[in-house]
Design a protein around this motif. Structure first.
Motif, short mmCIF file in Angstrom:
data_model
loop_
_atom_site.label_atom_id
_atom_site.label_comp_id
_atom_site.label_asym_id
_atom_site.label_seq_id
_atom_site.Cartn_x
_atom_site.Cartn_y
_atom_site.Cartn_z
N PHE A 137 0.83 -1.21 0.00
CA PHE A 137 0.00 0.00 0.00
C PHE A 137 0.86 1.26 0.00
CE2 PHE A 137 -2.61 3.11 2.47
CZ PHE A 137 -3.60 3.31 1.52
N VAL A 138 1.89 1.28 0.83
CA VAL A 138 2.79 2.43 0.90
C VAL A 138 3.54 2.61 -0.41
CG1 VAL A 138 4.88 3.31 2.03
CG2 VAL A 138 3.01 2.42 3.41
N ILE A 139 4.02 1.53 -0.98
CA ILE A 139 4.73 1.60 -2.27
C ILE A 139 3.78 2.10 -3.36
CG2 ILE A 139 5.80 0.21 -4.09
CD1 ILE A 139 7.08 -1.47 -1.81
N THR A 140 2.55 1.64 -3.36
CA THR A 140 1.57 2.10 -4.35
C THR A 140 1.30 3.58 -4.20
OG1 THR A 140 0.51 -0.08 -4.39
CG2 THR A 140 -0.79 1.78 -5.21
N LEU A 141 1.09 4.04 -2.97
CA LEU A 141 0.85 5.47 -2.75
C LEU A 141 2.07 6.30 -3.18
CD1 LEU A 141 -1.06 5.58 0.65
CD2 LEU A 141 -1.98 5.86 -1.65
N GLY A 142 3.25 5.80 -2.86
CA GLY A 142 4.46 6.51 -3.26
C GLY A 142 4.61 6.59 -4.77
N SER A 143 4.34 5.48 -5.44
CA SER A 143 4.46 5.50 -6.91
C SER A 143 3.39 6.38 -7.54
CB SER A 143 4.39 4.08 -7.46
OG SER A 143 3.14 3.49 -7.21
N PHE A 144 2.18 6.40 -6.97
CA PHE A 144 1.16 7.31 -7.47
C PHE A 144 1.56 8.77 -7.23
CE2 PHE A 144 -2.54 4.13 -7.28
CZ PHE A 144 -2.46 3.90 -8.63
N GLY A 145 2.17 9.03 -6.08
CA GLY A 145 2.63 10.38 -5.79
C GLY A 145 3.67 10.86 -6.78
N ILE A 146 4.59 9.98 -7.14
CA ILE A 146 5.61 10.32 -8.13
C ILE A 146 4.98 10.46 -9.52
CG2 ILE A 146 7.67 9.45 -9.32
CD1 ILE A 146 8.43 8.14 -6.59
N ALA A 147 4.10 9.53 -9.87
CA ALA A 147 3.49 9.54 -11.20
C ALA A 147 2.57 10.74 -11.40
CB ALA A 147 2.70 8.25 -11.42
N THR A 148 1.98 11.25 -10.33
CA THR A 148 1.10 12.42 -10.44
C THR A 148 1.85 13.62 -11.00
OG1 THR A 148 -0.19 11.64 -8.57
CG2 THR A 148 -0.43 13.94 -9.13
N ASN A 149 3.10 13.77 -10.62
CA ASN A 149 3.90 14.89 -11.10
C ASN A 149 4.45 14.66 -12.51
OD1 ASN A 149 3.54 16.19 -8.64
ND2 ASN A 149 5.33 15.17 -7.76
N MET A 150 4.43 13.43 -12.98
CA MET A 150 5.06 13.12 -14.27
C MET A 150 4.05 12.87 -15.40
SD MET A 150 8.01 10.60 -12.84
CE MET A 150 9.26 10.82 -14.07
N PHE A 151 2.87 12.36 -15.08
CA PHE A 151 1.92 11.95 -16.10
C PHE A 151 0.55 12.57 -15.84
CE2 PHE A 151 4.89 8.40 -15.39
CZ PHE A 151 5.49 8.34 -16.64
N THR A 152 -0.10 13.00 -16.89
CA THR A 152 -1.41 13.63 -16.74
C THR A 152 -2.52 12.62 -16.47
OG1 THR A 152 -1.75 13.56 -19.13
CG2 THR A 152 -0.82 15.59 -18.21
N VAL A 153 -2.30 11.35 -16.77
CA VAL A 153 -3.32 10.34 -16.54
C VAL A 153 -3.61 10.16 -15.04
CG1 VAL A 153 -1.82 8.32 -16.42
CG2 VAL A 153 -4.10 8.10 -17.39
N TYR A 154 -2.68 10.54 -14.18
CA TYR A 154 -2.86 10.39 -12.74
C TYR A 154 -3.35 11.67 -12.07
CZ TYR A 154 -0.40 5.99 -13.23
OH TYR A 154 -0.05 4.73 -13.60
N GLU A 155 -3.93 12.61 -12.84
CA GLU A 155 -4.39 13.86 -12.26
C GLU A 155 -5.51 13.66 -11.26
OE1 GLU A 155 -5.43 16.16 -15.65
OE2 GLU A 155 -3.40 16.94 -15.92
N GLU A 156 -6.32 12.61 -11.44
CA GLU A 156 -7.44 12.36 -10.54
C GLU A 156 -7.01 11.73 -9.22
OE1 GLU A 156 -10.33 10.00 -12.49
OE2 GLU A 156 -10.57 11.36 -14.17
N PHE A 157 -5.78 11.33 -9.11
CA PHE A 157 -5.31 10.67 -7.90
C PHE A 157 -5.39 11.62 -6.72
CE2 PHE A 157 -1.77 9.69 -5.00
CZ PHE A 157 -2.24 8.48 -4.53
N SER A 158 -5.97 11.12 -5.65
CA SER A 158 -6.12 11.95 -4.45
C SER A 158 -5.52 11.19 -3.27
CB SER A 158 -7.60 12.24 -4.25
OG SER A 158 -8.04 11.99 -2.98
N MET A 159 -4.63 11.84 -2.54
CA MET A 159 -3.96 11.19 -1.43
C MET A 159 -4.23 11.97 -0.14
SD MET A 159 0.01 9.86 -1.00
CE MET A 159 0.53 10.82 -2.34
N GLY A 160 -5.49 11.99 0.29
CA GLY A 160 -5.86 12.67 1.51
C GLY A 160 -5.79 11.73 2.70
N PHE A 161 -6.16 12.25 3.85
CA PHE A 161 -6.15 11.46 5.08
C PHE A 161 -7.14 10.30 4.99
CE2 PHE A 161 -7.77 10.59 9.38
CZ PHE A 161 -6.59 10.15 9.97
#
Length: 150
Positions: A17-41
């Motif tokens: 789960f942590v690795i997935t969140l981290g990879s989504f966090g990195i991918a959000t800044n690199m790819f527009t397909v991950y713009e909808e990703f939300s990492m709130g509490f």
């Protein structure tokens, strides 16, 4: 035995789960397909709860499936059923289909679907409650069967 199986599974799922969140966090800044990703509490909290419940369920299923085995080889063969069940959500995620609320009562598939909804920020709390409630019912039933078995 159940707690040990659960703890190993929970630690592994938390790492994933942590690795997935981290990879989504990195991918959000690199790819527009991950713009909808939300990492709130709420994503973190509900993700941990889903990992916890899925680990409880999979540990109970693993013990139930392997408890009747007479040898290690036989237990390993019956455990492969669980591996197949865990791969099914990946196959279903490749197919575009409309998810009805009934599917949120199907174990493992519902966990994957809820996590995907949490990642995209489209999680419906009724579906989350259906997943949590059905998982708790399955865990109680499986543990009851295991207690009666032994």
């Amino acid at each position: 035995m159940y707690l040990a199986t659960f703890l190993i599974g929970f630690i592994a799922s938390l790492v994933g789960f942590v690795i997935t969140l981290g990879s989504f966090g990195i991918a959000t800044n690199m790819f527009t397909v991950y713009e909808e990703f939300s990492m709130g509490f709420s994503t973190l909290l509900f993700g941990i709860v889903i990992c916890f419940l899925a680990s409880l369920l999979i540990a109970a299923l693993a013990i139930l499936l392997t408890s009747s085995a007479k040898s290690y080889k036989e237990a390993q063969a019956s455990g492969s059923i669980l591996q197949t069940i865990c791969v099914l959500p990946l196959i279903f995620s490749m197919i575009t289909f409309d998810v009805s609320q009934v599917l949120y009562a199907i174990p493992i598939l519902s966990h994957t679907t809820i996590l995907m909804e949490l990642y995209s920020g489209t999680c419906n709390y009724i579906n989350l409650l259906l997943t949590v409630g059905s998982t708790l019912v399955y865990i109680i039933i499986i543990l009851y069967v295991l207690i009666k078995k032994f």
